[in-house]
Design an enzyme around this catalytic site. Sequence first.
Site, PDB file in Angstrom:
ATOM      1  CB  SER A   1      42.650  37.961  31.657  1.00 45.58           C
ATOM      2  OG  SER A   1      41.494  38.228  32.779  1.00 45.58           O
TER       3      SER A   1
ATOM      4  CB  THR B   1      40.996  45.864  39.647  1.00 43.14           C
ATOM      5  OG1 THR B   1      40.444  44.945  38.766  1.00 43.14           O
ATOM      6  CG2 THR B   1      39.947  46.873  40.104  1.00 43.14           C
TER       7      THR B   1
ATOM      8  CB  THR C   1      41.645  39.674  42.005  1.00 44.76           C
ATOM      9  OG1 THR C   1      40.740  40.172  41.207  1.00 44.76           O
ATOM     10  CG2 THR C   1      42.206  40.641  43.034  1.00 44.76           C
ATOM     11  CG  ASP C   2      40.281  38.371  36.990  1.00 51.42           C
ATOM     12  OD1 ASP C   2      39.461  38.472  37.786  1.00 51.42           O
ATOM     13  OD2 ASP C   2      39.914  38.818  36.125  1.00 51.42           O
TER      14      ASP C   2
ATOM     15  NE  ARG D   1      38.915  20.900  40.221  1.00 55.32           N
ATOM     16  CZ  ARG D   1      38.217  21.864  40.623  1.00 55.32           C
ATOM     17  NH1 ARG D   1      38.227  23.119  39.942  1.00 55.32           N
ATOM     18  NH2 ARG D   1      38.071  22.023  42.072  1.00 55.32           N
TER      19      ARG D   1
ATOM     20  CB  THR E   1      41.323  29.268  45.707  1.00 57.19           C
ATOM     21  OG1 THR E   1      41.313  29.000  44.333  1.00 57.19           O
ATOM     22  CG2 THR E   1      40.082  29.078  46.624  1.00 57.19           C
TER      23      THR E   1
ATOM     24  CG  ASP F   1      42.321  42.028  33.063  1.00 61.61           C
ATOM     25  OD1 ASP F   1      41.456  42.801  32.992  1.00 61.61           O
ATOM     26  OD2 ASP F   1      42.404  40.992  33.622  1.00 61.61           O
TER      27      ASP F   1
ATOM     28  CD  GLN G   1      34.125  18.020  39.970  1.00 64.28           C
ATOM     29  OE1 GLN G   1      33.130  18.155  39.899  1.00 64.28           O
ATOM     30  NE2 GLN G   1      34.145  17.339  38.672  1.00 64.28           N
ATOM     31  CB  CYS G   2      35.347  19.070  47.475  1.00 62.48           C
ATOM     32  SG  CYS G   2      33.761  18.062  47.382  1.00 62.48           S
TER      33      CYS G   2
HETATM   34  N1  ASP Z   1      40.446  41.538  35.657  1.00 59.40           N
HETATM   35  C1  ASP Z   1      41.113  42.309  36.678  1.00 59.40           C
HETATM   36  C2  ASP Z   1      42.554  41.345  36.861  1.00 59.40           C
HETATM   37  O1  ASP Z   1      42.776  40.235  37.189  1.00 59.40           O
HETATM   38  C3  ASP Z   1      40.615  41.762  38.131  1.00 59.40           C
HETATM   39  C4  ASP Z   1      41.217  42.318  39.482  1.00 59.40           C
HETATM   40  O2  ASP Z   1      42.389  42.886  39.418  1.00 59.40           O
HETATM   41  O3  ASP Z   1      40.588  42.232  40.562  1.00 59.40           O
HETATM   42  O4  ASP Z   1      43.457  41.928  36.446  1.00 59.40           O
END
Ligand code: ASP
Length: 340
Positions: free
Chosen positions: A58, A12, A88-89, A244, A165, A56, A276-277
């Site tokens: 992902s 992002t 961030t993902d 888990r 995390t 991205d 899982q906690c």
């Molecule tokens: N979908 C974005 C990514 O992980 C989310 C982000 O960067 O905050 O690339």
Amino acid sequence: MSRILIIYTGGTIGMVRNAATGALESCNFENLVANVPELKLCGAEISAVTFDNPIDSSDMTPRHWGMMVKIISDNYDLYDGFVILHGTDTMAFTASALSFMLENLTKPVILTGSQLPIEAIRTDAKENLLTAIEIAAARDADGNAMVPEVCIFFHEELMRGNRATKISANNLAAFSSNNYPLLAHSGTEIDYHKEFIRRPSTGTFTPHYRMDPGIIIFSLFPGIRREAVEGVLRSKEIKGVIFRTYGSGNAPENGWLVELLSEAVLSGKTIVNISQCATGKVQMEKYRTGKQLLEAGIVSGRDSTVEAALTKLMFLLGENLSQEQIRCRMNESIAGEITI
Ligand code: ASP
């Protein structure tokens, strides 16, 4: 002046909105830099390497982790620190993976990104980027790197990468280090918590590239069916399982589950018990429902995050170790990922 190498992978932080679809899409590093004129004033000598096609996160894969390791390794002697700009993902997976792949690290590798694109009015990108650079450039009184480990810096907090995390899709404080204290906090000044920062190892820096993705995460739930578990545990493609469980590492005492688990262990698979906690640790000896797993040969993931357990297992499988060697290494802290 410290020399810092920025590695831009996407996320992002550098995205722009597609006017036709309204969706955020990856954009090049030049666009990002144009929005941060402060980079010239940040007191470090900065260079950058960017992925040919920023992604991205992902779309992040072990191949991309290898690319980052290669960039760091090729430039290791030329720079004092590294800042990785990342979505961030899956940032916590990458930070965990790099903590194992960069053996005997003596320089900071700081991952950061943002929840809002750099062009957004209220963006968190500038503060995250500029502070990550400051941390990567920071040295102690003896001239050594202040934080010689793989970290995530996000929204005023510096965390050990393999302890972090992602906890929020919306809050600017997107990450948490649930089982380990923060390494630093940035307010008007950056306050380093030295007692929690790893000391650099005296061994030779060694990059590793092989990660074996032949593993799976599977999570228990009340009513889980034998057929589903059988499919996972008997698969020939699967060499390791992040299992888990409930609470302190507990699972139902229905007979068939433990039978399938011990069969999988006997067939050579490594099964790691992760709770899982969000906080606390696995203690299989505590309840009978946990003890049966210990007796079935399941390895305790202790207080590890899922991201750290998963990438550690990928790393150890990639090293071609025996099942017993993997069990021993899982029980050791390689890069501060578990509390012994
Ligand atoms: N979908 C974005 C990514 O992980 C989310 C982000 O960067 O905050 O690339």
